[in-house]
Design a protein around this motif. Sequence first.
Motif, short mmCIF file in Angstrom:
data_model
loop_
_atom_site.label_atom_id
_atom_site.label_comp_id
_atom_site.label_asym_id
_atom_site.label_seq_id
_atom_site.Cartn_x
_atom_site.Cartn_y
_atom_site.Cartn_z
N LEU A 110 44.57 46.05 35.94
CA LEU A 110 43.64 45.83 37.05
C LEU A 110 44.07 46.59 38.30
CD1 LEU A 110 42.53 42.13 36.59
CD2 LEU A 110 41.47 44.24 35.77
N THR A 111 44.49 47.80 38.09
CA THR A 111 44.83 48.73 39.16
C THR A 111 44.57 50.13 38.64
OG1 THR A 111 46.62 49.68 40.47
CG2 THR A 111 47.23 48.69 38.39
N SER A 152 43.29 57.10 41.00
CA SER A 152 42.39 56.95 42.13
C SER A 152 43.15 57.26 43.41
CB SER A 152 41.81 55.53 42.18
OG SER A 152 42.63 54.66 42.92
N LEU A 153 42.41 57.34 44.48
CA LEU A 153 43.02 57.62 45.78
C LEU A 153 43.44 56.35 46.50
CD1 LEU A 153 40.48 60.38 46.86
CD2 LEU A 153 42.79 60.73 45.95
N GLN A 154 43.29 55.21 45.86
CA GLN A 154 43.62 53.93 46.50
C GLN A 154 45.13 53.70 46.49
OE1 GLN A 154 40.93 52.47 43.52
NE2 GLN A 154 40.08 51.02 45.00
N ARG A 199 28.18 37.03 38.74
CA ARG A 199 27.99 38.47 38.62
C ARG A 199 27.95 38.92 37.15
NH1 ARG A 199 27.47 43.14 40.26
NH2 ARG A 199 28.75 44.90 39.62
N ASP A 234 37.02 49.27 29.83
CA ASP A 234 36.25 48.82 30.99
C ASP A 234 35.67 47.42 30.74
OD1 ASP A 234 36.88 50.94 32.54
OD2 ASP A 234 34.87 51.79 32.67
N ARG A 275 38.60 45.36 31.45
CA ARG A 275 38.90 45.28 32.88
C ARG A 275 37.91 44.36 33.60
NH1 ARG A 275 39.41 51.56 32.50
NH2 ARG A 275 41.67 51.90 32.49
N ILE A 276 36.63 44.53 33.31
CA ILE A 276 35.60 43.70 33.96
C ILE A 276 35.87 42.22 33.68
CG2 ILE A 276 33.17 43.03 33.85
CD1 ILE A 276 32.58 46.03 33.19
N HIS A 325 39.08 41.04 35.42
CA HIS A 325 38.87 41.03 36.87
C HIS A 325 38.07 39.79 37.27
CE1 HIS A 325 37.00 42.34 40.69
NE2 HIS A 325 38.08 43.06 40.85
N HIS A 337 33.78 51.41 46.07
CA HIS A 337 33.95 51.20 44.63
C HIS A 337 32.92 51.99 43.81
CE1 HIS A 337 36.53 47.42 45.37
NE2 HIS A 337 37.30 48.40 44.97
N PHE A 338 32.67 53.21 44.24
CA PHE A 338 31.82 54.12 43.48
C PHE A 338 32.41 55.52 43.60
CE2 PHE A 338 28.07 56.97 43.13
CZ PHE A 338 27.71 56.66 41.83
N THR A 376 38.22 56.41 42.42
CA THR A 376 38.37 55.04 42.92
C THR A 376 38.11 54.11 41.74
OG1 THR A 376 37.41 53.32 44.32
CG2 THR A 376 35.94 55.07 43.64
N SER A 377 38.70 52.95 41.79
CA SER A 377 38.26 51.94 40.85
C SER A 377 36.83 51.56 41.22
CB SER A 377 39.19 50.73 40.88
OG SER A 377 39.24 50.18 42.18
N SER A 388 33.03 49.12 39.94
CA SER A 388 32.57 47.84 39.40
C SER A 388 32.93 47.70 37.92
CB SER A 388 31.06 47.72 39.56
OG SER A 388 30.41 48.80 38.88
N HIS A 389 33.06 48.81 37.22
CA HIS A 389 33.31 48.76 35.78
C HIS A 389 34.74 49.13 35.43
CE1 HIS A 389 29.03 48.26 35.71
NE2 HIS A 389 29.01 48.19 34.40
N THR A 390 35.25 50.19 36.04
CA THR A 390 36.68 50.46 35.92
C THR A 390 37.32 49.62 37.02
OG1 THR A 390 36.14 52.67 35.11
CG2 THR A 390 38.41 52.29 35.79
N ALA A 391 37.33 48.32 36.76
CA ALA A 391 37.58 47.33 37.81
C ALA A 391 39.07 47.22 38.12
CB ALA A 391 37.04 45.98 37.38
N SER A 392 39.39 47.15 39.38
CA SER A 392 40.77 46.86 39.79
C SER A 392 40.75 45.87 40.94
CB SER A 392 41.50 48.14 40.20
OG SER A 392 41.31 48.43 41.57
#
Lengths: 335, 335, 335, 335
Positions: free
Chosen positions: A104-105, A112-114, B237, B258, B261-262, B265, C100-101, C105-106, C108-112
Amino acid sequence: MGEHHTYTPIASDLAYTFGGVEPVASLRSGDTLTLFTEDCFGGAVTTVDDLPSRVCEFPYLNPVTGPFFIDGAEPGDTLAVHFQSIVPARTTGVSSTFPHFGALTSTSHTASLQPPLEERVWLYDIDSAAGVVRYRARNAEYTVDLPLDPMHGTVGVAPAAFEARSSLTADTHGGNLDTPELRAGTTLYLGVNVPGALLGLGDGHARQGQGEVCGVAVEVAMTTTITVEVLKQVRTRWPRIESDDAIMSIGCARPLEDAFRISQHDLVAWTAELTGLDTLDAYQLVSQAGTAPVGNVVDPNYTMLARLPKHLLPDAAAIYGGTHRRLRTGGAESR
Amino acid sequence: MGEHHTYTPIASDLAYTFGGVEPVASLRSGDTLTLFTEDCFGGAVTTVDDLPSRVCEFPYLNPVTGPFFIDGAEPGDTLAVHFQSIVPARTTGVSSTFPHFGALTSTSHTASLQPPLEERVWLYDIDSAAGVVRYRARNAEYTVDLPLDPMHGTVGVAPAAFEARSSLTADTHGGNLDTPELRAGTTLYLGVNVPGALLGLGDGHARQGQGEVCGVAVEVAMTTTITVEVLKQVRTRWPRIESDDAIMSIGCARPLEDAFRISQHDLVAWTAELTGLDTLDAYQLVSQAGTAPVGNVVDPNYTMLARLPKHLLPDAAAIYGGTHRRLRTGGAESR
Amino acid sequence: MGEHHTYTPIASDLAYTFGGVEPVASLRSGDTLTLFTEDCFGGAVTTVDDLPSRVCEFPYLNPVTGPFFIDGAEPGDTLAVHFQSIVPARTTGVSSTFPHFGALTSTSHTASLQPPLEERVWLYDIDSAAGVVRYRARNAEYTVDLPLDPMHGTVGVAPAAFEARSSLTADTHGGNLDTPELRAGTTLYLGVNVPGALLGLGDGHARQGQGEVCGVAVEVAMTTTITVEVLKQVRTRWPRIESDDAIMSIGCARPLEDAFRISQHDLVAWTAELTGLDTLDAYQLVSQAGTAPVGNVVDPNYTMLARLPKHLLPDAAAIYGGTHRRLRTGGAESR
Amino acid sequence: MGEHHTYTPIASDLAYTFGGVEPVASLRSGDTLTLFTEDCFGGAVTTVDDLPSRVCEFPYLNPVTGPFFIDGAEPGDTLAVHFQSIVPARTTGVSSTFPHFGALTSTSHTASLQPPLEERVWLYDIDSAAGVVRYRARNAEYTVDLPLDPMHGTVGVAPAAFEARSSLTADTHGGNLDTPELRAGTTLYLGVNVPGALLGLGDGHARQGQGEVCGVAVEVAMTTTITVEVLKQVRTRWPRIESDDAIMSIGCARPLEDAFRISQHDLVAWTAELTGLDTLDAYQLVSQAGTAPVGNVVDPNYTMLARLPKHLLPDAAAIYGGTHRRLRTGGAESR
């Protein structure tokens, strides 16, 4: 019955790859070995202030005890590793988040850039007598007891094709499988790729959830007893586990559906072999009767298992020539 | 307690999408409904010679009974659907392979130049009294009994954003979830996207393995009793299931990680809400205590579940305000 | 030659799905249409302070002009859409990050569990005469000119199987393809799923990089001229583009390798048809001579293209019966 | 300028891994080397009847010339490898399908129950003077000339963490990158993981399409001239290519979107460093101006490139301290 050996490594004896390492000792088919394994942090995390990214140094992560040279094991054989017992060697287990690692990261690969999540350590009290590990929240007064369910995250042999693979990775040679199904009372079957097989193991978990979601289980050093047996001229392509109740095929890959496909494909072939069904009839049986226990969804290769109850097979004793039953009994006798 | 309705569709009443279809009837929050659902083949496969690709016509696959307009349900609410009972309406279940569909074949999307696998049909005897479904190999004299474990593959509401989605697909609105966890005695929570929610269900399975590997479960028409309840101004959701023992979040996506992950999460957020833990403490608890039951790895969106035992929560009765417990009891009374 | 129509929608005329919407006008095969398309934000972002997540309201994103009913188009036909010209209707283009798009970035689906990246807006000066769009950094004095290369991100028809799909998604019906290959001078081929095809288009980009990495291109309203033609009883399974130089098949899927597989599979079949080669010989030719332009790696379905130069074909004029050449010429005449 | 060496291996000199192999020779930073590389089949496929699965023996596939010990290269440095020239050493190139390998077939990992595609060999005439390779269909009279565009599929150094990786795999150490961008006139930058770097290369392709769709390019032995340079204390995490026109970051991973994410992430960081932009401004620039050339979608790790034109940078000469320009010029002088 074979001999019973014991082996306790010092830090400089530990290995960090499967392949590319000289054996530390030899075993014969049928021998039993009681050994010590360090935890995945090399024992360096002992307080909540020991952040793994600070106290551990890459690539000295996930140390493996071994490798052990198994006399007579040759490429094309199968090595059966029966787990007699897996006992926590400490009373505190450790877990953590780790920067840009976990499900979950974003990670080094799902980039990602996070910025990374906070790195945080959790300590678990392990009560082997009561059979529980105690979760304690870090930022709240919240405590729950979870079942103690000791397992090894990492068990493997040297890979084929002259490779040496990090102990953090799983593949056809085993390695960092990180499945809770690899507990005491089971037999792991691994295809042999090099003379002597070169078996190593480590990464004990007092328990882990399916998926090892945050990337780190309840990590703890272990005192473990295994019995090994060489099955001559029996090929095993992907790692397999046999328990008293079930057969399980393990797929190691990314993406996760490929780990799923590999494991199910192997289980269908195995089921066809054990039942005499043709491929499609076996596919159908596995489709309705199988389960798919998730191993890890965090390591360089994810692991999925495909599992079929043994009572659906005409002769469970025929699995690998009755190896599990033989080792299970022999193991019980030798304890 | 609400009213008890019954509804039996004729063929022209069946729906093939969630959204884009007029409701067949209305229910009020608290009402109970006993309904009939056709199997995924529309009942067209009755012998092993009825190959689905010949007897079924796209897009008339996976018919759904409904939709039902739930009075008072508005976007931003949650619809709770409690399954009182799911009973096979026939004594024969059907499964098959289908050309270029399933987990162990290339497909329309995981495209290859290989020809499809053989299309083959299997019939299962369903013995509801004994609680078994009987697998019979097609090309061998091999028969085994598997536990009857009835479930609905497809349950959903109209999607958001003016969409109408095929009943073959799962997403935030539910749909073709194809998880064996959706059995009698559980409550499914779905976020409401349109006035009246527009609930539909179908695709009964006498049982299925995890992953629904060959793409088709033991398909059978069902007589099913549900109770519905609208939870005002409670957002959901992704679909969630509550059983007597556990809470489960469902992720629907490709690739499979995914979906994983969903689901994880959502479970972490749900756990944080129910325990008062901060996100990282909840992440840790789920990592060690959670399981990850696989739904399907064959549909347009795969499904993975993230599951946490309720006994780890401080107050299981607080889940959705005690809805499951209330419906579970009420359901028992109304049967 | 057909008639030349013009169409300029007001806000309430815009559509947000393919399917499920009444046509705004009718065209005949051979007709030319000049139309206006709003940008993906509905024109709501005009300064760097107009953060999309604040000024736009879900699901009113990515509006589509249309749909247009094409007389005589029936399921099983192909609709050819030739782009005569695509001209920015404003002198400022807009891009942004969105919470989150995007690919880095993570989501909604590649959730982190990580917070979203900063939401930031960039404005681009569009100089149609000079053929450039000007990038200006927000946090530095840095400006570079990029080639103006107008295209439509979103072009599609109503989907099959009674579905209505969000304009944010791409699939067999076209939709949010987001490929820079869809520029003026090309012909898009779409399979017809419903009577009248119901063509819609929008989401103009002054330009975009391959992958549309941050999720948002240089968005701008467009004045666009297309000519449509119905190819009776010609089936097209996935969207295809023909330019003066190349044929291109488009795959829309997750994971990205499935988008790749679909596009390559379709191109191999198309190449075999146009050359008379058997499947494996066509596979080999595509393997050595093809390219794989990336569309987007951010939308609900990613897009990959498989591209083959037309000079490798024995008779480029045979592609869809010479439709592109005919429309290309006719278009030139009618401008 | 350094010395100019030549090296021609015999079969027993060839390597099949990166790491785990002793160096065959030493070079100094600035030296130029002309070497011979065998094709991926070890030269064993010379007629269309030489099916690779019969004439090649696993793991003796994809031989690498080297490794070469680069004096002074230490972990934490970067090795620049400039390709002066890559010239086919034979006049016939070879391609083939291979059982359960390639993008349009199920594979060992994307496992299915389908039988493999036909194994077929194609021979290509290579005309270096005319700059073409000639495709000839096997089952038709169909011949087309494709541009000769020689490249190396496999270039790498020893990996970190004591690993030895098969020459069939690509990762942070380089390896089987299989991108047509690695042609003469470019400079490859690789992070050094072990003393001496241990550079090896092989797998020449007379040309390949993007994606290497069938899994095998136009394979041919090469005579290649490289110049190497050690950049002290310059870290390079993923392989990078610099051409006269562009900078390119390479991501190696499965699934394909992770290869994409890695490459784009690296390019954003590289762009930020070279422009002084902050991360989001660089992300935006790459999003609109970048391309994403596909490498391979068939190997154990797929490769994607992220590419930015150098004219968008304020000072292209600053890239790795002007290494490419220096080597490009020096190379021209030494030819």
